[in-house]
Design an enzyme around this catalytic site. Structure first.
Site, PDB file in Angstrom:
ATOM      1  N   CYS A 211       0.777  -1.249   0.000  1.00 46.94           N
ATOM      2  CA  CYS A 211       0.000   0.000   0.000  1.00 46.94           C
ATOM      3  C   CYS A 211       0.803   1.290   0.000  1.00 46.94           C
ATOM      4  CB  CYS A 211      -0.926   0.004   1.212  1.00 46.94           C
ATOM      5  SG  CYS A 211      -2.124  -1.321   1.161  1.00 46.94           S
ATOM      6  N   PHE A 212       1.828   1.393   0.847  1.00 43.53           N
ATOM      7  CA  PHE A 212       2.431   2.707   1.072  1.00 43.53           C
ATOM      8  C   PHE A 212       2.908   3.357  -0.234  1.00 43.53           C
ATOM      9  CE2 PHE A 212       3.704   2.362   5.848  1.00 43.53           C
ATOM     10  CZ  PHE A 212       2.369   2.408   6.176  1.00 43.53           C
TER      11      PHE A 212
HETATM   12  P1  NAI Z   1      -5.307  -8.650  -3.165  1.00 42.98           P
HETATM   13  O1  NAI Z   1      -4.565  -8.592  -4.458  1.00 42.98           O
HETATM   14  O2  NAI Z   1      -4.809  -9.544  -2.068  1.00 42.98           O
HETATM   15  O3  NAI Z   1      -6.836  -9.060  -3.441  1.00 42.98           O
HETATM   16  C1  NAI Z   1      -7.607  -8.560  -4.479  1.00 42.98           C
HETATM   17  C2  NAI Z   1      -8.418  -9.713  -5.055  1.00 42.98           C
HETATM   18  O4  NAI Z   1      -9.375  -9.184  -5.971  1.00 42.98           O
HETATM   19  C3  NAI Z   1      -7.604 -10.734  -5.842  1.00 42.98           C
HETATM   20  O5  NAI Z   1      -7.752 -12.012  -5.253  1.00 42.98           O
HETATM   21  C4  NAI Z   1      -8.202 -10.673  -7.270  1.00 42.98           C
HETATM   22  O6  NAI Z   1      -8.260 -11.951  -7.901  1.00 42.98           O
HETATM   23  C5  NAI Z   1      -9.589 -10.147  -6.991  1.00 42.98           C
HETATM   24  N1  NAI Z   1     -10.238  -9.518  -8.139  1.00 42.98           N
HETATM   25  C6  NAI Z   1      -9.725  -8.593  -9.012  1.00 42.98           C
HETATM   26  N2  NAI Z   1     -10.647  -8.229  -9.914  1.00 42.98           N
HETATM   27  C7  NAI Z   1     -11.771  -8.927  -9.618  1.00 42.98           C
HETATM   28  C8  NAI Z   1     -13.076  -8.981 -10.186  1.00 42.98           C
HETATM   29  N3  NAI Z   1     -13.409  -8.204 -11.237  1.00 42.98           N
HETATM   30  N4  NAI Z   1     -13.985  -9.830  -9.661  1.00 42.98           N
HETATM   31  C9  NAI Z   1     -13.657 -10.604  -8.584  1.00 42.98           C
HETATM   32  N5  NAI Z   1     -12.451 -10.591  -7.996  1.00 42.98           N
HETATM   33  C10 NAI Z   1     -11.517  -9.760  -8.503  1.00 42.98           C
HETATM   34  O7  NAI Z   1      -5.385  -7.152  -2.641  1.00 42.98           O
HETATM   35  P2  NAI Z   1      -5.573  -6.631  -1.125  1.00 42.98           P
HETATM   36  O8  NAI Z   1      -4.261  -6.526  -0.438  1.00 42.98           O
HETATM   37  O9  NAI Z   1      -6.677  -7.369  -0.474  1.00 42.98           O
HETATM   38  O10 NAI Z   1      -6.033  -5.136  -1.416  1.00 42.98           O
HETATM   39  C11 NAI Z   1      -7.310  -4.831  -1.958  1.00 42.98           C
HETATM   40  C12 NAI Z   1      -7.527  -3.336  -1.844  1.00 42.98           C
HETATM   41  O11 NAI Z   1      -7.518  -2.953  -0.465  1.00 42.98           O
HETATM   42  C13 NAI Z   1      -6.458  -2.495  -2.524  1.00 42.98           C
HETATM   43  O12 NAI Z   1      -7.066  -1.351  -3.070  1.00 42.98           O
HETATM   44  C14 NAI Z   1      -5.543  -2.092  -1.385  1.00 42.98           C
HETATM   45  O13 NAI Z   1      -4.893  -0.871  -1.636  1.00 42.98           O
HETATM   46  C15 NAI Z   1      -6.523  -1.958  -0.240  1.00 42.98           C
HETATM   47  N6  NAI Z   1      -5.964  -2.149   1.101  1.00 42.98           N
HETATM   48  C16 NAI Z   1      -5.024  -3.119   1.340  1.00 42.98           C
HETATM   49  C17 NAI Z   1      -4.509  -3.320   2.617  1.00 42.98           C
HETATM   50  C18 NAI Z   1      -3.494  -4.370   2.883  1.00 42.98           C
HETATM   51  O14 NAI Z   1      -2.945  -4.371   3.982  1.00 42.98           O
HETATM   52  N7  NAI Z   1      -3.207  -5.277   1.989  1.00 42.98           N
HETATM   53  C19 NAI Z   1      -4.984  -2.508   3.750  1.00 42.98           C
HETATM   54  C20 NAI Z   1      -6.008  -1.563   3.407  1.00 42.98           C
HETATM   55  C21 NAI Z   1      -6.455  -1.398   2.115  1.00 42.98           C
END
Ligand code: NAI
Length: 481
Positions: A272-273
Protein backbone atom coordinates in the site's frame (compact mmCIF):
# COMPACT_ATOMS: atom_id res chain seq x y z
CA UNK A 1 -31.93 -11.69 6.35
CA UNK A 2 -29.42 -9.12 5.10
CA UNK A 3 -26.90 -10.54 2.66
CA UNK A 4 -23.46 -9.08 2.14
CA UNK A 5 -21.10 -9.91 -0.69
CA UNK A 6 -17.46 -8.90 -1.03
CA UNK A 7 -15.78 -8.89 -4.44
CA UNK A 8 -12.08 -9.71 -3.95
CA UNK A 9 -10.92 -12.43 -1.53
CA UNK A 10 -7.49 -10.96 -0.82
CA UNK A 11 -5.61 -9.66 2.23
CA UNK A 12 -8.43 -7.19 2.89
CA UNK A 13 -11.60 -8.93 1.65
CA UNK A 14 -10.88 -12.28 3.36
CA UNK A 15 -10.07 -11.18 6.94
CA UNK A 16 -12.54 -8.25 6.95
CA UNK A 17 -15.48 -10.36 5.89
CA UNK A 18 -14.51 -13.24 8.19
CA UNK A 19 -14.63 -10.89 11.19
CA UNK A 20 -17.88 -9.32 9.94
CA UNK A 21 -19.47 -12.78 9.67
CA UNK A 22 -18.27 -13.70 13.16
CA UNK A 23 -19.63 -10.52 14.72
CA UNK A 24 -22.94 -10.53 12.79
CA UNK A 25 -24.24 -14.12 12.95
CA UNK A 26 -27.61 -13.13 11.47
CA UNK A 27 -25.99 -11.73 8.29
CA UNK A 28 -24.92 -14.03 5.45
CA UNK A 29 -21.53 -13.06 4.05
CA UNK A 30 -20.19 -14.30 0.71
CA UNK A 31 -16.62 -13.55 -0.37
CA UNK A 32 -16.17 -13.97 -4.11
CA UNK A 33 -13.18 -13.83 -6.43
CA UNK A 34 -12.32 -14.60 -10.04
CA UNK A 35 -9.25 -16.51 -8.88
CA UNK A 36 -10.22 -20.15 -8.47
CA UNK A 37 -7.01 -21.21 -6.66
CA UNK A 38 -7.55 -18.41 -4.12
CA UNK A 39 -11.15 -19.45 -3.42
CA UNK A 40 -10.13 -23.13 -3.20
CA UNK A 41 -7.51 -22.16 -0.62
CA UNK A 42 -10.07 -20.19 1.42
CA UNK A 43 -12.21 -23.34 1.45
CA UNK A 44 -9.28 -25.56 2.51
CA UNK A 45 -7.23 -26.07 5.69
CA UNK A 46 -4.38 -23.95 4.32
CA UNK A 47 -5.74 -20.43 3.85
CA UNK A 48 -4.17 -18.35 1.06
CA UNK A 49 -2.78 -15.77 3.49
CA UNK A 50 -1.00 -16.05 6.83
CA UNK A 51 -2.44 -13.82 9.51
CA UNK A 52 -2.34 -14.59 13.26
CA UNK A 53 -5.83 -15.59 14.51
CA UNK A 54 -7.38 -15.79 11.02
CA UNK A 55 -7.68 -19.60 10.89
CA UNK A 56 -9.72 -19.56 14.04
CA UNK A 57 -12.21 -16.95 12.84
CA UNK A 58 -12.69 -18.68 9.48
CA UNK A 59 -13.18 -22.08 11.14
CA UNK A 60 -15.91 -20.66 13.38
CA UNK A 61 -18.07 -19.23 10.57
CA UNK A 62 -17.21 -20.96 7.29
CA UNK A 63 -20.18 -22.96 6.04
CA UNK A 64 -22.50 -21.26 8.58
CA UNK A 65 -22.81 -17.61 7.53
CA UNK A 66 -19.47 -17.20 5.72
CA UNK A 67 -18.98 -18.58 2.21
CA UNK A 68 -16.15 -18.36 -0.32
CA UNK A 69 -17.11 -18.75 -3.96
CA UNK A 70 -16.11 -18.06 -7.57
CA UNK A 71 -19.74 -17.57 -8.49
CA UNK A 72 -19.36 -13.80 -8.41
CA UNK A 73 -22.52 -12.93 -10.31
CA UNK A 74 -24.89 -15.11 -8.30
CA UNK A 75 -23.76 -13.64 -4.96
CA UNK A 76 -23.77 -10.06 -6.20
CA UNK A 77 -27.31 -10.60 -7.57
CA UNK A 78 -28.51 -11.88 -4.17
CA UNK A 79 -26.85 -9.23 -1.97
CA UNK A 80 -28.10 -6.02 -0.40
CA UNK A 81 -24.64 -4.63 0.32
CA UNK A 82 -21.72 -5.27 -2.07
CA UNK A 83 -18.19 -4.48 -0.90
CA UNK A 84 -15.57 -4.08 -3.60
CA UNK A 85 -12.10 -5.01 -2.39
CA UNK A 86 -10.27 -5.72 -5.62
CA UNK A 87 -6.68 -4.71 -6.31
CA UNK A 88 -5.99 -1.14 -7.44
CA UNK A 89 -2.43 -1.33 -8.79
CA UNK A 90 -0.14 1.42 -10.02
CA UNK A 91 -0.51 1.90 -13.78
CA UNK A 92 2.42 0.49 -15.70
CA UNK A 93 1.57 1.93 -19.12
CA UNK A 94 -0.05 4.93 -20.74
CA UNK A 95 -1.30 8.12 -19.11
CA UNK A 96 -0.03 8.39 -15.53
CA UNK A 97 2.21 5.28 -15.83
CA UNK A 98 4.25 4.68 -12.69
CA UNK A 99 1.96 6.88 -10.55
CA UNK A 100 -1.77 6.77 -11.24
CA UNK A 101 -3.99 4.03 -9.86
CA UNK A 102 -5.12 1.48 -12.42
CA UNK A 103 -8.86 1.12 -11.95
CA UNK A 104 -9.32 -1.65 -14.54
CA UNK A 105 -10.28 -4.25 -11.93
CA UNK A 106 -12.56 -1.81 -10.14
CA UNK A 107 -14.33 -0.75 -13.32
CA UNK A 108 -14.91 -4.32 -14.46
CA UNK A 109 -16.37 -5.14 -11.01
CA UNK A 110 -18.66 -2.08 -11.24
CA UNK A 111 -19.84 -3.01 -14.73
CA UNK A 112 -20.57 -6.53 -13.59
CA UNK A 113 -22.61 -5.23 -10.61
CA UNK A 114 -24.62 -3.04 -13.00
CA UNK A 115 -25.19 -5.96 -15.38
CA UNK A 116 -26.37 -8.59 -12.90
CA UNK A 117 -28.35 -6.48 -10.40
CA UNK A 118 -32.14 -6.70 -10.37
CA UNK A 119 -32.66 -5.00 -6.99
CA UNK A 120 -31.33 -1.85 -5.30
CA UNK A 121 -27.93 -2.15 -3.62
CA UNK A 122 -25.41 -0.32 -1.53
CA UNK A 123 -22.00 -0.55 -3.21
CA UNK A 124 -19.11 -0.03 -0.79
CA UNK A 125 -15.61 1.00 -1.86
CA UNK A 126 -13.30 -1.02 0.36
CA UNK A 127 -10.29 -0.83 -1.95
CA UNK A 128 -8.04 2.20 -1.64
CA UNK A 129 -8.96 4.42 -4.57
CA UNK A 130 -8.15 7.92 -5.85
CA UNK A 131 -10.33 10.66 -4.43
CA UNK A 132 -13.53 11.07 -6.51
CA UNK A 133 -13.54 7.45 -7.76
CA UNK A 134 -17.05 7.09 -6.34
CA UNK A 135 -18.23 9.63 -8.89
CA UNK A 136 -16.94 7.50 -11.78
CA UNK A 137 -18.38 4.34 -10.25
CA UNK A 138 -21.72 6.05 -9.76
CA UNK A 139 -21.78 6.97 -13.45
CA UNK A 140 -21.10 3.38 -14.51
CA UNK A 141 -23.77 2.01 -12.19
CA UNK A 142 -26.49 4.56 -12.96
CA UNK A 143 -25.82 4.41 -16.68
CA UNK A 144 -26.72 0.72 -16.74
CA UNK A 145 -29.08 0.63 -13.83
CA UNK A 146 -32.40 -0.16 -15.48
CA UNK A 147 -34.19 1.91 -12.84
CA UNK A 148 -32.48 0.25 -9.88
CA UNK A 149 -31.10 2.54 -7.17
CA UNK A 150 -27.43 2.24 -6.23
CA UNK A 151 -25.90 4.12 -3.32
CA UNK A 152 -22.10 4.35 -3.25
CA UNK A 153 -20.27 4.48 0.06
CA UNK A 154 -16.58 4.81 0.75
CA UNK A 155 -15.45 2.62 3.64
CA UNK A 156 -11.64 2.42 3.40
CA UNK A 157 -9.88 -0.28 5.37
CA UNK A 158 -7.23 0.65 7.94
CA UNK A 159 -6.12 -2.84 9.05
CA UNK A 160 -2.40 -3.60 9.05
CA UNK A 161 -1.15 -6.97 7.85
CA UNK A 162 0.29 -9.07 10.66
CA UNK A 163 -2.25 -7.62 13.11
CA UNK A 164 -5.32 -7.68 10.84
CA UNK A 165 -7.61 -9.66 13.14
CA UNK A 166 -6.72 -7.57 16.18
CA UNK A 167 -7.20 -4.38 14.14
CA UNK A 168 -10.57 -5.57 12.84
CA UNK A 169 -11.81 -6.53 16.32
CA UNK A 170 -10.72 -3.20 17.82
CA UNK A 171 -10.36 -0.60 15.09
CA UNK A 172 -9.21 2.89 16.10
CA UNK A 173 -12.10 4.03 13.93
CA UNK A 174 -14.34 2.92 11.09
CA UNK A 175 -14.77 5.50 8.37
CA UNK A 176 -17.89 5.71 6.23
CA UNK A 177 -18.34 8.34 3.53
CA UNK A 178 -21.56 8.87 1.60
CA UNK A 179 -23.68 11.33 -0.32
CA UNK A 180 -25.28 14.15 1.63
CA UNK A 181 -28.78 13.21 0.43
CA UNK A 182 -31.56 11.40 2.28
CA UNK A 183 -30.79 8.19 0.35
CA UNK A 184 -27.05 8.63 0.96
CA UNK A 185 -27.58 9.12 4.71
CA UNK A 186 -29.86 6.06 4.83
CA UNK A 187 -27.12 3.98 3.20
CA UNK A 188 -24.54 5.28 5.69
CA UNK A 189 -26.85 4.26 8.52
CA UNK A 190 -27.32 0.76 7.09
CA UNK A 191 -23.54 0.19 7.00
CA UNK A 192 -23.05 1.83 10.39
CA UNK A 193 -25.58 -0.62 11.84
CA UNK A 194 -23.49 -3.53 10.56
CA UNK A 195 -20.28 -2.25 12.21
CA UNK A 196 -22.19 -1.27 15.35
CA UNK A 197 -22.49 -5.00 16.10
CA UNK A 198 -18.98 -4.74 17.57
CA UNK A 199 -17.58 -1.22 17.13
CA UNK A 200 -18.71 1.53 19.59
CA UNK A 201 -20.76 4.04 17.57
CA UNK A 202 -18.61 6.98 18.64
CA UNK A 203 -15.72 5.30 16.81
CA UNK A 204 -17.67 5.15 13.56
CA UNK A 205 -16.85 8.35 11.69
CA UNK A 206 -19.28 9.45 8.98
CA UNK A 207 -18.12 11.96 6.36
CA UNK A 208 -18.76 13.00 2.80
CA UNK A 209 -17.49 10.64 0.06
CA UNK A 210 -14.42 12.65 -0.90
CA UNK A 211 -13.16 13.06 2.67
CA UNK A 212 -13.41 9.31 3.24
CA UNK A 213 -11.59 8.47 0.00
CA UNK A 214 -8.85 11.02 0.62
CA UNK A 215 -8.43 10.16 4.31
CA UNK A 216 -7.18 6.67 3.43
CA UNK A 217 -4.50 8.01 1.09
CA UNK A 218 -3.63 10.68 3.66
CA UNK A 219 -3.30 8.15 6.50
CA UNK A 220 -0.91 5.97 4.50
CA UNK A 221 1.09 8.98 3.38
CA UNK A 222 1.45 10.21 7.00
CA UNK A 223 2.49 6.76 8.22
CA UNK A 224 5.07 6.27 5.47
CA UNK A 225 6.32 9.81 6.06
CA UNK A 226 7.14 8.94 9.69
CA UNK A 227 9.22 5.98 8.57
CA UNK A 228 11.05 8.03 5.96
CA UNK A 229 11.63 10.78 8.53
CA UNK A 230 13.23 8.43 11.05
CA UNK A 231 15.17 6.67 8.29
CA UNK A 232 16.56 9.98 7.06
CA UNK A 233 17.62 10.61 10.68
CA UNK A 234 19.27 7.17 10.81
CA UNK A 235 21.70 8.14 8.03
CA UNK A 236 22.63 11.28 9.95
CA UNK A 237 23.03 9.27 13.16
CA UNK A 238 25.54 6.96 11.50
CA UNK A 239 27.50 9.97 10.26
CA UNK A 240 27.58 11.72 13.63
CA UNK A 241 27.71 9.01 16.30
CA UNK A 242 24.14 9.59 17.50
CA UNK A 243 21.96 6.53 18.10
CA UNK A 244 18.65 6.53 16.22
CA UNK A 245 16.87 4.48 18.89
CA UNK A 246 17.75 7.07 21.49
CA UNK A 247 16.77 9.91 19.19
CA UNK A 248 13.45 8.23 18.30
CA UNK A 249 12.71 7.66 21.97
CA UNK A 250 13.54 11.24 22.90
CA UNK A 251 11.42 12.58 20.02
CA UNK A 252 8.55 10.10 20.45
CA UNK A 253 8.01 10.86 24.13
CA UNK A 254 6.80 14.31 23.05
CA UNK A 255 3.07 13.77 23.35
CA UNK A 256 2.49 15.88 20.24
CA UNK A 257 4.59 13.42 18.22
CA UNK A 258 3.96 10.07 19.92
CA UNK A 259 6.09 6.91 20.01
CA UNK A 260 4.63 4.76 17.21
CA UNK A 261 6.11 4.13 13.78
CA UNK A 262 9.51 5.52 14.69
CA UNK A 263 11.60 2.37 14.20
CA UNK A 264 14.45 2.93 11.78
CA UNK A 265 14.79 0.10 9.27
CA UNK A 266 15.94 -0.94 5.84
CA UNK A 267 12.78 0.74 4.53
CA UNK A 268 9.04 0.34 4.34
CA UNK A 269 7.36 -2.15 2.06
CA UNK A 270 3.96 -3.73 1.61
CA UNK A 271 1.36 -3.38 -1.05
CA UNK A 272 0.00 0.00 0.00
CA UNK A 273 2.43 2.71 1.07
CA UNK A 274 4.31 3.27 -2.17
CA UNK A 275 1.27 2.66 -4.38
CA UNK A 276 -0.97 5.00 -2.40
CA UNK A 277 1.60 7.79 -2.16
CA UNK A 278 2.31 7.58 -5.91
CA UNK A 279 -1.41 7.85 -6.41
CA UNK A 280 -1.56 10.90 -4.13
CA UNK A 281 1.33 12.50 -6.03
CA UNK A 282 -0.50 11.97 -9.30
CA UNK A 283 -3.69 13.49 -7.94
CA UNK A 284 -1.74 16.54 -6.72
CA UNK A 285 -0.12 16.92 -10.15
CA UNK A 286 -3.47 16.57 -11.93
CA UNK A 287 -4.84 19.32 -9.70
CA UNK A 288 -1.99 21.67 -10.61
CA UNK A 289 -0.19 21.34 -7.27
CA UNK A 290 3.43 20.39 -8.12
CA UNK A 291 4.83 21.58 -4.76
CA UNK A 292 2.45 19.35 -2.84
CA UNK A 293 3.32 16.48 -5.21
CA UNK A 294 7.07 17.00 -4.65
CA UNK A 295 6.62 17.00 -0.90
CA UNK A 296 5.18 13.47 -0.97
CA UNK A 297 7.61 12.30 -3.67
CA UNK A 298 10.41 12.80 -1.19
CA UNK A 299 8.90 10.18 1.16
CA UNK A 300 9.37 7.58 -1.56
CA UNK A 301 12.81 8.83 -2.56
CA UNK A 302 14.08 8.52 1.02
CA UNK A 303 12.73 4.97 1.15
CA UNK A 304 14.56 4.02 -2.06
CA UNK A 305 17.70 5.70 -0.70
CA UNK A 306 17.47 3.68 2.53
CA UNK A 307 17.27 0.33 0.70
CA UNK A 308 20.18 1.15 -1.59
CA UNK A 309 22.21 2.65 1.26
CA UNK A 310 21.82 -0.64 3.15
CA UNK A 311 22.90 -2.80 0.19
CA UNK A 312 25.84 -0.47 -0.50
CA UNK A 313 26.88 -0.71 3.14
CA UNK A 314 27.02 -4.50 2.80
CA UNK A 315 29.23 -4.31 -0.27
CA UNK A 316 31.54 -1.55 1.00
CA UNK A 317 32.04 -3.24 4.38
CA UNK A 318 33.13 -6.48 2.76
CA UNK A 319 36.20 -4.96 1.05
CA UNK A 320 34.02 -3.41 -1.64
CA UNK A 321 33.22 -6.73 -3.25
CA UNK A 322 30.68 -9.48 -2.64
CA UNK A 323 31.43 -11.26 -5.88
CA UNK A 324 31.21 -15.02 -5.33
CA UNK A 325 30.61 -14.55 -1.59
CA UNK A 326 27.76 -16.29 0.17
CA UNK A 327 25.41 -13.89 1.94
CA UNK A 328 22.57 -15.16 4.09
CA UNK A 329 19.29 -13.27 3.91
CA UNK A 330 17.14 -13.78 7.01
CA UNK A 331 13.59 -12.70 6.30
CA UNK A 332 11.98 -11.82 2.99
CA UNK A 333 8.41 -10.75 3.93
CA UNK A 334 7.88 -6.99 4.17
CA UNK A 335 7.31 -7.32 7.92
CA UNK A 336 6.92 -10.02 10.56
CA UNK A 337 3.78 -12.15 11.00
CA UNK A 338 2.83 -12.07 7.34
CA UNK A 339 3.91 -14.07 4.32
CA UNK A 340 3.26 -11.03 2.12
CA UNK A 341 6.22 -9.94 0.00
CA UNK A 342 4.61 -7.22 -2.07
CA UNK A 343 7.09 -4.30 -2.37
CA UNK A 344 9.23 -5.83 0.37
CA UNK A 345 12.58 -4.00 0.74
CA UNK A 346 14.21 -7.46 0.51
CA UNK A 347 13.56 -7.44 -3.25
CA UNK A 348 15.65 -4.32 -3.87
CA UNK A 349 18.39 -5.35 -1.44
CA UNK A 350 18.66 -8.87 -2.91
CA UNK A 351 18.63 -7.64 -6.51
CA UNK A 352 21.35 -5.12 -5.70
CA UNK A 353 23.55 -7.80 -4.11
CA UNK A 354 22.91 -10.22 -6.99
CA UNK A 355 23.94 -7.46 -9.42
CA UNK A 356 27.22 -7.32 -7.48
CA UNK A 357 27.55 -11.09 -8.09
CA UNK A 358 26.83 -12.27 -4.53
CA UNK A 359 25.46 -15.75 -3.89
CA UNK A 360 22.36 -15.42 -1.72
CA UNK A 361 20.95 -18.01 0.64
CA UNK A 362 17.48 -16.86 1.67
CA UNK A 363 15.35 -18.04 4.58
CA UNK A 364 11.91 -16.76 5.60
CA UNK A 365 9.58 -18.63 7.99
CA UNK A 366 6.46 -17.95 5.89
CA UNK A 367 7.42 -17.19 2.31
CA UNK A 368 7.55 -20.03 -0.21
CA UNK A 369 10.50 -20.55 -2.60
CA UNK A 370 8.32 -20.05 -5.66
CA UNK A 371 7.20 -16.64 -4.40
CA UNK A 372 10.75 -15.43 -3.70
CA UNK A 373 11.94 -16.48 -7.16
CA UNK A 374 8.98 -14.77 -8.77
CA UNK A 375 9.52 -11.56 -6.78
CA UNK A 376 13.19 -11.36 -7.74
CA UNK A 377 12.42 -11.61 -11.43
CA UNK A 378 9.25 -9.55 -11.81
CA UNK A 379 9.03 -6.13 -13.47
CA UNK A 380 8.18 -3.13 -11.24
CA UNK A 381 4.50 -2.85 -10.16
CA UNK A 382 3.64 -6.15 -11.92
CA UNK A 383 2.95 -7.98 -8.66
CA UNK A 384 -0.40 -6.22 -8.32
CA UNK A 385 -1.73 -7.29 -11.71
CA UNK A 386 -3.59 -10.44 -12.66
CA UNK A 387 -1.20 -13.36 -13.19
CA UNK A 388 -1.55 -13.56 -17.01
CA UNK A 389 -0.48 -9.91 -17.31
CA UNK A 390 2.70 -10.25 -15.27
CA UNK A 391 6.05 -10.05 -17.03
CA UNK A 392 8.78 -12.24 -15.64
CA UNK A 393 12.31 -11.31 -16.77
CA UNK A 394 13.68 -14.03 -19.06
CA UNK A 395 17.21 -13.94 -17.68
CA UNK A 396 16.71 -14.98 -14.03
CA UNK A 397 19.30 -14.77 -11.29
CA UNK A 398 18.39 -18.26 -10.17
CA UNK A 399 21.90 -19.78 -9.96
CA UNK A 400 22.95 -17.00 -7.58
CA UNK A 401 19.91 -17.47 -5.36
CA UNK A 402 19.31 -20.40 -3.07
CA UNK A 403 16.24 -20.68 -0.85
CA UNK A 404 16.58 -22.77 2.29
CA UNK A 405 14.38 -23.89 5.16
CA UNK A 406 16.25 -22.65 8.24
CA UNK A 407 18.51 -19.86 9.42
CA UNK A 408 21.43 -22.18 10.28
CA UNK A 409 21.54 -23.64 6.79
CA UNK A 410 21.32 -20.15 5.28
CA UNK A 411 24.28 -18.90 7.31
CA UNK A 412 26.56 -21.95 7.00
CA UNK A 413 29.84 -20.90 5.33
CA UNK A 414 28.42 -17.43 4.65
CA UNK A 415 30.63 -14.32 4.75
CA UNK A 416 27.80 -12.14 5.95
CA UNK A 417 24.18 -12.23 7.06
CA UNK A 418 21.49 -9.61 6.54
CA UNK A 419 18.36 -9.44 8.70
CA UNK A 420 15.66 -8.01 6.45
CA UNK A 421 12.45 -8.91 8.39
CA UNK A 422 11.97 -8.53 12.14
CA UNK A 423 10.68 -12.10 12.75
CA UNK A 424 10.76 -12.87 16.49
CA UNK A 425 12.63 -16.14 15.90
CA UNK A 426 15.69 -14.21 14.65
CA UNK A 427 16.14 -12.68 18.11
CA UNK A 428 16.67 -16.05 19.76
CA UNK A 429 18.99 -17.73 17.23
CA UNK A 430 22.14 -19.40 18.55
CA UNK A 431 24.54 -16.79 17.18
CA UNK A 432 27.60 -18.54 18.64
CA UNK A 433 26.77 -21.59 16.53
CA UNK A 434 26.15 -19.37 13.50
CA UNK A 435 29.48 -17.55 14.02
CA UNK A 436 31.40 -20.81 14.27
CA UNK A 437 30.00 -21.96 10.94
CA UNK A 438 30.61 -18.71 9.03
CA UNK A 439 33.64 -17.44 7.10
CA UNK A 440 35.78 -14.88 8.96
CA UNK A 441 35.55 -12.01 9.39
CA UNK A 442 31.83 -12.68 9.91
CA UNK A 443 29.48 -9.76 9.25
CA UNK A 444 25.95 -9.08 10.49
CA UNK A 445 23.91 -6.35 8.76
CA UNK A 446 20.79 -5.81 10.82
CA UNK A 447 18.20 -4.04 8.66
CA UNK A 448 15.61 -4.13 11.45
CA UNK A 449 17.65 -3.48 14.58
CA UNK A 450 16.51 -6.74 16.18
CA UNK A 451 19.74 -8.52 17.14
CA UNK A 452 21.67 -7.78 20.33
CA UNK A 453 24.65 -6.02 18.74
CA UNK A 454 26.70 -5.92 21.96
CA UNK A 455 26.39 -9.68 22.44
CA UNK A 456 27.18 -10.38 18.81
CA UNK A 457 30.31 -8.23 18.95
CA UNK A 458 31.43 -10.20 22.02
CA UNK A 459 31.05 -13.39 19.97
CA UNK A 460 33.29 -11.87 17.30
CA UNK A 461 30.90 -10.54 14.63
CA UNK A 462 31.34 -7.22 12.89
CA UNK A 463 27.89 -5.70 13.29
CA UNK A 464 26.10 -2.99 11.34
CA UNK A 465 22.82 -1.74 12.83
CA UNK A 466 20.76 0.97 11.14
CA UNK A 467 21.36 4.43 12.59
CA UNK A 468 23.76 3.30 15.36
CA UNK A 469 27.35 4.33 16.07
CA UNK A 470 29.52 2.38 13.63
CA UNK A 471 32.06 -0.33 14.46
CA UNK A 472 35.57 0.98 13.85
CA UNK A 473 35.87 -1.55 11.04
CA UNK A 474 32.91 -0.03 9.20
CA UNK A 475 34.14 3.53 9.75
CA UNK A 476 37.35 2.75 7.89
CA UNK A 477 35.52 1.35 4.87
CA UNK A 478 34.65 3.56 1.87
CA UNK A 479 31.72 5.95 2.35
CA UNK A 480 28.35 4.77 1.07
CA UNK A 481 26.00 6.51 -1.34
P1 NAI B 1 -5.31 -8.65 -3.16
O1 NAI B 1 -4.57 -8.59 -4.46
O2 NAI B 1 -4.81 -9.54 -2.07
O3 NAI B 1 -6.84 -9.06 -3.44
C1 NAI B 1 -7.61 -8.56 -4.48
C2 NAI B 1 -8.42 -9.71 -5.06
O4 NAI B 1 -9.38 -9.18 -5.97
C3 NAI B 1 -7.60 -10.73 -5.84
O5 NAI B 1 -7.75 -12.01 -5.25
C4 NAI B 1 -8.20 -10.67 -7.27
O6 NAI B 1 -8.26 -11.95 -7.90
C5 NAI B 1 -9.59 -10.15 -6.99
N1 NAI B 1 -10.24 -9.52 -8.14
C6 NAI B 1 -9.72 -8.59 -9.01
N2 NAI B 1 -10.65 -8.23 -9.91
C7 NAI B 1 -11.77 -8.93 -9.62
C8 NAI B 1 -13.08 -8.98 -10.19
N3 NAI B 1 -13.41 -8.20 -11.24
N4 NAI B 1 -13.98 -9.83 -9.66
C9 NAI B 1 -13.66 -10.60 -8.58
N5 NAI B 1 -12.45 -10.59 -8.00
C10 NAI B 1 -11.52 -9.76 -8.50
O7 NAI B 1 -5.38 -7.15 -2.64
P2 NAI B 1 -5.57 -6.63 -1.12
O8 NAI B 1 -4.26 -6.53 -0.44
O9 NAI B 1 -6.68 -7.37 -0.47
O10 NAI B 1 -6.03 -5.14 -1.42
C11 NAI B 1 -7.31 -4.83 -1.96
C12 NAI B 1 -7.53 -3.34 -1.84
O11 NAI B 1 -7.52 -2.95 -0.47
C13 NAI B 1 -6.46 -2.49 -2.52
O12 NAI B 1 -7.07 -1.35 -3.07
C14 NAI B 1 -5.54 -2.09 -1.39
O13 NAI B 1 -4.89 -0.87 -1.64
C15 NAI B 1 -6.52 -1.96 -0.24
N6 NAI B 1 -5.96 -2.15 1.10
C16 NAI B 1 -5.02 -3.12 1.34
C17 NAI B 1 -4.51 -3.32 2.62
C18 NAI B 1 -3.49 -4.37 2.88
O14 NAI B 1 -2.94 -4.37 3.98
N7 NAI B 1 -3.21 -5.28 1.99
C19 NAI B 1 -4.98 -2.51 3.75
C20 NAI B 1 -6.01 -1.56 3.41
C21 NAI B 1 -6.46 -1.40 2.11
Amino acid sequence: MVKICCIGAGYVGGPTMAVMALKCPEIEVAVVDISEPRINAWNSDRLPIYEPGLDDVVKQCRGKNLFFSTDVEKHVFESDIVFVSVNTPTKTQGLGAGKAADLTYWESAARMIADVSKSSKIVVEKSTVPVRTAEAIEKILTHNSKGIEFQILSNPEFLAEGTAIKDLYNPDRVLIGGRDTAAGQKAIKALRDVYAHWVPVEQIICTNLWSAELSKLAANAFLAQRISSVNAMSALCEATGADVTQVAHAVGTDSRIGPKFLNASVGFGGSCFQKDILNLIYICECNGLPEAANYWKQVIKVNDYQKIRFANRVVSSMFNTVSGKKIAILGFAFKKDTGDTRETPAIDVCNRLVADKANLSIYDPQVLEEQIRKDLSMARFDWDHAVPLQQIKAEGSSEQVNIVSDAYEATKDAHGLCVLTEWDEFKSLDFKKIFDNMQKPAFVFDGRNVVDAVKLREIGFIVYSIGKPLDSWLKDMPAVA
